[in-house]
Design an enzyme around this catalytic site. Sequence first.
Site, PDB file in Angstrom:
ATOM      1  N   TYR A 152       0.616  -1.477  -0.068  1.00 18.77           N
ATOM      2  CA  TYR A 152       0.117   0.146  -0.225  1.00 18.77           C
ATOM      3  C   TYR A 152       0.878   1.376   0.127  1.00 18.77           C
ATOM      4  O   TYR A 152       1.522   1.408   0.504  1.00 18.77           O
ATOM      5  CB  TYR A 152      -1.346   0.135   1.647  1.00 18.77           C
ATOM      6  CG  TYR A 152      -1.894   1.141   1.380  1.00 18.77           C
ATOM      7  CD1 TYR A 152      -1.261   1.936   2.317  1.00 18.77           C
ATOM      8  CD2 TYR A 152      -2.913   1.331   1.130  1.00 18.77           C
ATOM      9  CE1 TYR A 152      -2.201   2.989   2.901  1.00 18.77           C
ATOM     10  CE2 TYR A 152      -3.640   2.825   0.632  1.00 18.77           C
ATOM     11  CZ  TYR A 152      -3.142   3.275   1.442  1.00 18.77           C
ATOM     12  OH  TYR A 152      -4.751   4.553   1.871  1.00 18.77           O
ATOM     13  N   ASP A 247       9.919   3.159  -0.802  1.00 14.60           N
ATOM     14  CA  ASP A 247       8.366   3.519   0.083  1.00 14.60           C
ATOM     15  C   ASP A 247       8.542   3.657   1.137  1.00 14.60           C
ATOM     16  O   ASP A 247       8.480   2.090   2.005  1.00 14.60           O
ATOM     17  CB  ASP A 247       6.830   3.679  -0.010  1.00 14.60           C
ATOM     18  CG  ASP A 247       5.958   3.878   0.387  1.00 14.60           C
ATOM     19  OD1 ASP A 247       4.669   3.827   0.360  1.00 14.60           O
ATOM     20  OD2 ASP A 247       6.532   4.087   1.287  1.00 14.60           O
ATOM     21  N   LYS A 275       4.398   9.491   8.388  1.00 15.48           N
ATOM     22  CA  LYS A 275       4.350   9.046   9.692  1.00 15.48           C
ATOM     23  C   LYS A 275       5.929   9.583  10.723  1.00 15.48           C
ATOM     24  O   LYS A 275       5.170  10.135  11.573  1.00 15.48           O
ATOM     25  CB  LYS A 275       4.354   7.526   9.655  1.00 15.48           C
ATOM     26  CG  LYS A 275       3.159   6.433   8.688  1.00 15.48           C
ATOM     27  CD  LYS A 275       3.355   4.968   9.202  1.00 15.48           C
ATOM     28  CE  LYS A 275       1.988   4.747   8.262  1.00 15.48           C
ATOM     29  NZ  LYS A 275       0.887   4.516   8.795  1.00 15.48           N
TER      30      LYS A 275
HETATM   31  P1  KE4 Z   1      -0.812   8.455   3.837  1.00 14.28           P
HETATM   32  O1  KE4 Z   1      -1.180   9.129   3.242  1.00 14.28           O
HETATM   33  O2  KE4 Z   1      -1.428   7.484   5.028  1.00 14.28           O
HETATM   34  O3  KE4 Z   1       0.136   9.075   5.809  1.00 14.28           O
HETATM   35  O4  KE4 Z   1       0.664   7.444   3.838  1.00 14.28           O
HETATM   36  C1  KE4 Z   1      -0.051   5.995   2.927  1.00 14.28           C
HETATM   37  C2  KE4 Z   1       1.447   5.757   2.958  1.00 14.28           C
HETATM   38  C3  KE4 Z   1       2.691   5.214   2.186  1.00 14.28           C
HETATM   39  N1  KE4 Z   1       2.787   4.575   2.533  1.00 14.28           N
HETATM   40  C4  KE4 Z   1       2.837   3.227   3.343  1.00 14.28           C
HETATM   41  C5  KE4 Z   1       4.083   1.812   2.806  1.00 14.28           C
HETATM   42  C6  KE4 Z   1       2.419   3.257   4.041  1.00 14.28           C
HETATM   43  O5  KE4 Z   1       1.965   2.401   5.200  1.00 14.28           O
HETATM   44  C7  KE4 Z   1       1.506   4.332   4.175  1.00 14.28           C
HETATM   45  C8  KE4 Z   1       0.248   4.401   4.606  1.00 14.28           C
HETATM   46  N2  KE4 Z   1      -0.345   3.722   6.209  1.00 14.28           N
HETATM   47  C9  KE4 Z   1      -1.482   2.950   6.588  1.00 14.28           C
HETATM   48  C10 KE4 Z   1      -1.352   2.192   7.860  1.00 14.28           C
HETATM   49  N3  KE4 Z   1      -0.987   1.029   6.659  1.00 14.28           N
HETATM   50  C11 KE4 Z   1      -1.946   4.131   7.222  1.00 14.28           C
HETATM   51  C12 KE4 Z   1      -3.821   4.042   8.335  1.00 14.28           C
HETATM   52  C13 KE4 Z   1      -4.720   4.177   7.508  1.00 14.28           C
HETATM   53  O6  KE4 Z   1      -5.231   4.367   6.485  1.00 14.28           O
HETATM   54  O7  KE4 Z   1      -5.202   4.656   8.273  1.00 14.28           O
END
Ligand code: KE4
Length: 432
Positions: A152, A247, A275
């Site tokens: 993701y 990523d 994060k």
């Molecule tokens: P954000 O747009 O949510 O800040 O980041 C997206 C993203 C990009 N790349 C990786 C490897 C990520 O894990 C994420 C976001 N992680 C999820 C949890 N697995 C966020 C939680 C959510 O979607 O509420």
Amino acid sequence: MSTASTTVSKRTRSQEAFTQAQKLMPGGVNSPVRAYKSVGGTPPFIQKAQGSYVWDIDENQYIDYIGSWGPAILGHGHPQVVEAVQQTAEKGLSFGAPTLLESELAQAVIDRVPSIEKVRFVNSGTEAVMSAVRLARAYTGREKIIKFAGCYHGHSDYLLVKAGSGALTLGVPDSPGVPKATANETLIATFNDLASVKALLNEHGPHIAGILVEPVAGNMGCIPPEPGFLEGLRSLANEFGALLLFDEVMTGFRVALGGAQQRYEVMPDITMLGKIVGGGMPVGAYGGKAEIMSHVAPEGSMYQAGTLSGNPLGMAAGLKTLELISAPDFYTNLESKTEALSQGVADICRQKGIPACITQVGSMWTVFFTDAKVTDFDTAMTSDRDRFTKYFWSMLDAGIYLAPSPFEAAFVSAAHTQVDIDETLKAVEKSL
Ligand code: KE4
């Protein structure tokens, strides 16, 4: 501060709040995974967090292994981080102009992440990955991207293809609303399977701008790279003239101070961060060799912008966080605590004859209820979801706050104590 051995009382106020929230916001949440769709039931509404604990609005206390999905590596509400934000806020919240704080956090990132010579701050991981993919396309003049099933990378159109995390949990890994033409530019390979990458490169090589990977998969549960996998991606990218994009939104500053690229000694061309880099405030970043980053406007012509990019509060929280996690032995201590926990869970599963594959990288870990060795999307999918759901609710009622999906990584923070770990293992013993 009491531990979570107190049993959780009914979550009546959360139930009322959730009913009301669902009238106001789609699913009652601002990010789908929080709605507990995959485990059913009502999500606790959190009122406060401190260290390794969160409290819901029914005054229940939980030991927290979500850590806001990764940012809370220090534990919640670290006094020095809170103070940095408070002091910065007193000078104004956002200027939309260059500030010294941005240069200071940029330097702190460059000093710690081995492959980054220049960095651009944005407001989320999604924005970081979206911008990095655009940069790879601008730099190479090519349009296709290789990603991996179950990984993701945020919710930008061309990456919601066989996506993990909430998309996988909700069964929409290929979301409606994404134009076919866009999705067609995204090619899907299998994590830990270099042959699947080579096959796509042999077929589409001259059109592939980049290979995008979570160097440690964290969005189909935590899945480590097999030995040689990341090195293989690096040489394939070189061979076909594609960029290698790590990523590290989740793994950055998590699996080592310099992220997965430092832990596995494989250097990408572009790194994405999120994060932890914002210490709990909305901050994302992408960076790489100065020569590649020179293509980003206004130095170059690849356009990317943001009203709140580099905002002072995010910079202050990120800066203090990176300073604190750079303390000697920070990662050694974090990793040994996580090892004790994951090994303890593995021992309990073994003693009870429960098929389980426990994975752990640094302070990220996952329990897959399967007798398969989990190395990719398909093996992760063999997880027993019913068993996970029963385990999840039993742990929550015992005061242990886990991600409401078998396809998420759990996180240990510097604030978790030995008592927390012991309490957690007691709850696992009862829950399985
Ligand atoms: P954000 O747009 O949510 O800040 O980041 C997206 C993203 C990009 N790349 C990786 C490897 C990520 O894990 C994420 C976001 N992680 C999820 C949890 N697995 C966020 C939680 C959510 O979607 O509420």
